[in-house]
Design a protein around this motif. Structure first.
Motif, PDB file in Angstrom:
ATOM      1  N   PRO A  93       0.805  -1.239   0.000  1.00  0.00           N
ATOM      2  CA  PRO A  93       0.000   0.000   0.000  1.00  0.00           C
ATOM      3  C   PRO A  93       0.835   1.285   0.000  1.00  0.00           C
ATOM      4  O   PRO A  93       0.329   2.336  -0.368  1.00  0.00           O
ATOM      5  N   GLU A  94       2.117   1.206   0.383  1.00  0.00           N
ATOM      6  CA  GLU A  94       2.969   2.390   0.405  1.00  0.00           C
ATOM      7  C   GLU A  94       3.582   2.708  -0.951  1.00  0.00           C
ATOM      8  O   GLU A  94       4.169   3.764  -1.133  1.00  0.00           O
ATOM      9  N   SER A  95       3.468   1.796  -1.922  1.00  0.00           N
ATOM     10  CA  SER A  95       4.096   1.985  -3.220  1.00  0.00           C
ATOM     11  C   SER A  95       3.033   2.063  -4.312  1.00  0.00           C
ATOM     12  O   SER A  95       1.993   1.428  -4.234  1.00  0.00           O
ATOM     13  N   PHE A  96       3.343   2.861  -5.344  1.00  0.00           N
ATOM     14  CA  PHE A  96       2.410   3.011  -6.460  1.00  0.00           C
ATOM     15  C   PHE A  96       2.537   1.886  -7.469  1.00  0.00           C
ATOM     16  O   PHE A  96       1.605   1.594  -8.190  1.00  0.00           O
ATOM     17  N   LYS A  97       3.698   1.269  -7.541  1.00  0.00           N
ATOM     18  CA  LYS A  97       3.926   0.197  -8.498  1.00  0.00           C
ATOM     19  C   LYS A  97       4.249  -1.086  -7.736  1.00  0.00           C
ATOM     20  O   LYS A  97       4.554  -1.056  -6.542  1.00  0.00           O
ATOM     21  N   PRO A  98       4.187  -2.226  -8.406  1.00  0.00           N
ATOM     22  CA  PRO A  98       4.499  -3.492  -7.710  1.00  0.00           C
ATOM     23  C   PRO A  98       5.931  -3.495  -7.173  1.00  0.00           C
ATOM     24  O   PRO A  98       6.852  -2.992  -7.820  1.00  0.00           O
ATOM     25  N   ILE A  99       6.097  -4.040  -5.989  1.00  0.00           N
ATOM     26  CA  ILE A  99       7.402  -4.091  -5.342  1.00  0.00           C
ATOM     27  C   ILE A  99       8.103  -5.377  -5.762  1.00  0.00           C
ATOM     28  O   ILE A  99       7.552  -6.463  -5.629  1.00  0.00           O
ATOM     29  N   ARG A 100       9.332  -5.228  -6.246  1.00  0.00           N
ATOM     30  CA  ARG A 100      10.122  -6.394  -6.635  1.00  0.00           C
ATOM     31  C   ARG A 100      11.033  -6.777  -5.475  1.00  0.00           C
ATOM     32  O   ARG A 100      11.569  -5.910  -4.786  1.00  0.00           O
ATOM     33  N   SER A 101      11.185  -8.074  -5.295  1.00  0.00           N
ATOM     34  CA  SER A 101      12.048  -8.539  -4.208  1.00  0.00           C
ATOM     35  C   SER A 101      12.808  -9.779  -4.654  1.00  0.00           C
ATOM     36  O   SER A 101      12.424 -10.455  -5.601  1.00  0.00           O
ATOM     37  N   GLN A 102      13.885 -10.058  -3.933  1.00  0.00           N
ATOM     38  CA  GLN A 102      14.716 -11.220  -4.203  1.00  0.00           C
ATOM     39  C   GLN A 102      14.975 -11.917  -2.875  1.00  0.00           C
ATOM     40  O   GLN A 102      15.367 -11.279  -1.893  1.00  0.00           O
ATOM     41  N   VAL A 103      14.728 -13.222  -2.856  1.00  0.00           N
ATOM     42  CA  VAL A 103      14.945 -14.020  -1.648  1.00  0.00           C
ATOM     43  C   VAL A 103      16.148 -14.920  -1.867  1.00  0.00           C
ATOM     44  O   VAL A 103      16.239 -15.597  -2.881  1.00  0.00           O
ATOM     45  N   ASN A 104      17.077 -14.913  -0.941  1.00  0.00           N
ATOM     46  CA  ASN A 104      18.216 -15.811  -0.978  1.00  0.00           C
ATOM     47  C   ASN A 104      18.129 -16.682   0.266  1.00  0.00           C
ATOM     48  O   ASN A 104      18.501 -16.272   1.365  1.00  0.00           O
ATOM     49  N   GLU A 105      17.606 -17.893   0.090  1.00  0.00           N
ATOM     50  CA  GLU A 105      17.401 -18.791   1.231  1.00  0.00           C
ATOM     51  C   GLU A 105      18.713 -19.307   1.790  1.00  0.00           C
ATOM     52  O   GLU A 105      18.831 -19.542   2.984  1.00  0.00           O
ATOM     53  N   PHE A 106      19.684 -19.502   0.914  1.00  0.00           N
ATOM     54  CA  PHE A 106      20.957 -20.066   1.355  1.00  0.00           C
ATOM     55  C   PHE A 106      21.686 -19.123   2.301  1.00  0.00           C
ATOM     56  O   PHE A 106      22.218 -19.536   3.323  1.00  0.00           O
ATOM     57  N   VAL A 107      21.723 -17.836   1.970  1.00  0.00           N
ATOM     58  CA  VAL A 107      22.408 -16.853   2.803  1.00  0.00           C
ATOM     59  C   VAL A 107      21.488 -16.332   3.895  1.00  0.00           C
ATOM     60  O   VAL A 107      21.939 -15.953   4.968  1.00  0.00           O
ATOM     61  N   GLY A 108      20.180 -16.305   3.643  1.00  0.00           N
ATOM     62  CA  GLY A 108      19.219 -15.843   4.644  1.00  0.00           C
ATOM     63  C   GLY A 108      18.974 -14.357   4.593  1.00  0.00           C
ATOM     64  O   GLY A 108      18.990 -13.691   5.627  1.00  0.00           O
ATOM     65  N   TYR A 109      18.784 -13.812   3.389  1.00  0.00           N
ATOM     66  CA  TYR A 109      18.464 -12.396   3.297  1.00  0.00           C
ATOM     67  C   TYR A 109      17.415 -12.159   2.226  1.00  0.00           C
ATOM     68  O   TYR A 109      17.196 -12.981   1.338  1.00  0.00           O
ATOM     69  N   ILE A 110      16.751 -11.014   2.346  1.00  0.00           N
ATOM     70  CA  ILE A 110      15.763 -10.562   1.364  1.00  0.00           C
ATOM     71  C   ILE A 110      16.214  -9.189   0.883  1.00  0.00           C
ATOM     72  O   ILE A 110      16.568  -8.332   1.684  1.00  0.00           O
ATOM     73  N   ARG A 111      16.170  -8.999  -0.432  1.00  0.00           N
ATOM     74  CA  ARG A 111      16.488  -7.701  -1.034  1.00  0.00           C
ATOM     75  C   ARG A 111      15.219  -7.174  -1.683  1.00  0.00           C
ATOM     76  O   ARG A 111      14.591  -7.846  -2.473  1.00  0.00           O
ATOM     77  N   ILE A 112      14.843  -5.952  -1.329  1.00  0.00           N
ATOM     78  CA  ILE A 112      13.632  -5.320  -1.849  1.00  0.00           C
ATOM     79  C   ILE A 112      14.049  -4.067  -2.600  1.00  0.00           C
ATOM     80  O   ILE A 112      14.811  -3.251  -2.082  1.00  0.00           O
ATOM     81  N   ASN A 113      13.547  -3.910  -3.816  1.00  0.00           N
ATOM     82  CA  ASN A 113      13.860  -2.707  -4.591  1.00  0.00           C
ATOM     83  C   ASN A 113      13.126  -1.521  -3.983  1.00  0.00           C
ATOM     84  O   ASN A 113      11.909  -1.541  -3.836  1.00  0.00           O
ATOM     85  N   GLY A 114      13.871  -0.490  -3.645  1.00  0.00           N
ATOM     86  CA  GLY A 114      13.294   0.719  -3.075  1.00  0.00           C
ATOM     87  C   GLY A 114      13.770   0.935  -1.649  1.00  0.00           C
ATOM     88  O   GLY A 114      14.370   0.069  -1.021  1.00  0.00           O
ATOM     89  N   ASP A 115      13.483   2.117  -1.140  1.00  0.00           N
ATOM     90  CA  ASP A 115      13.870   2.493   0.215  1.00  0.00           C
ATOM     91  C   ASP A 115      12.685   2.253   1.151  1.00  0.00           C
ATOM     92  O   ASP A 115      11.805   3.090   1.291  1.00  0.00           O
ATOM     93  N   PHE A 116      12.669   1.084   1.784  1.00  0.00           N
ATOM     94  CA  PHE A 116      11.613   0.708   2.718  1.00  0.00           C
ATOM     95  C   PHE A 116      12.194   0.358   4.085  1.00  0.00           C
ATOM     96  O   PHE A 116      11.649  -0.472   4.803  1.00  0.00           O
ATOM     97  N   VAL A 117      13.311   0.978   4.453  1.00  0.00           N
ATOM     98  CA  VAL A 117      14.007   0.623   5.693  1.00  0.00           C
ATOM     99  C   VAL A 117      13.151   0.946   6.913  1.00  0.00           C
ATOM    100  O   VAL A 117      12.949   0.101   7.779  1.00  0.00           O
TER     101      VAL A 117
END
Length: 174
Positions: A138-162
């Motif tokens: 709901p905070e973004s006007f366009k679809p949010i893209r993300s990348q999940v790396n299960e092996f390392v244990g992190y998620i990367r989300i395009n945009g500043d959502f800290v």
């Protein structure tokens, strides 16, 4: 003599311009001189075993361990300790060694690309990604893209959502 000819000659050989030298290297790295061994360096020092003087040295050294935080519901800075009943959750976010949430902003390409990175995720990382994207969409006007790396244990989300991500974790008592 033209200006162009003079400028080219200045660039080709070392000359003096405004009392500064321009260095031009017309060779490869093999033309550089080798480093020479300067021999044994003798620095004078005095060894002291006095514990009264050692206490002044200990004050200057950084602490060897990070102290446990004082248990409060919320500190003056807004920091919250990690929750205690986290065993029934599908995922877990481990705090950093300084007891902070591992949510970072990575800025690249001169500030044009911004990525929110969440690290130290344990458990079902795909459930966390799904819940987080439902919260952030709901905070973004366009679809949010993300990348999940299960092996390392992190998620990367395009945009500043800290800040929104930290708010999400605080509401879920992480």
């Amino acid at each position: 003599m033209s200006v162009r000819y003079t400028f080219i000659n200045i660039l080709r050989k070392p000359s003096i311009i405004f009392n500064k030298y321009i260095q031009v290297r017309n060779g490869s790295y093999t033309a550089s001189p080798f480093l020479e061994d300067v021999g044994e360096i003798t620095t004078k020092f005095e060894k002291i075993n006095d514990p009264n003087e050692w206490k002044y040295v200990e004050r200057a050294l950084p602490p060897s361990i990070i102290p446990e935080p004082i248990s409060k519901d919320r500190s003056a800075s807004g920091w919250k300790p990690q929750g205690e009943n986290l065993k029934d959750k599908a995922y877990f976010i481990q705090r950093t060694k300084n007891h902070m949430l591992p949510v970072y902003l990575k800025i690249s390409q001169g500030g044009l690309k911004r990525h929110t990175i969440i690290k130290k995720i344990q458990g079902d990382i795909n459930v966390l990604e799904k819940e987080l994207l439902e919260f952030l969409q709901p905070e973004s006007f366009k679809p949010i893209r993300s990348q999940v790396n299960e092996f390392v244990g992190y998620i990367r989300i395009n945009g500043d959502f800290v800040n929104a991500t930290k708010y999400f974790f605080e509401k879920r008592n992480f």
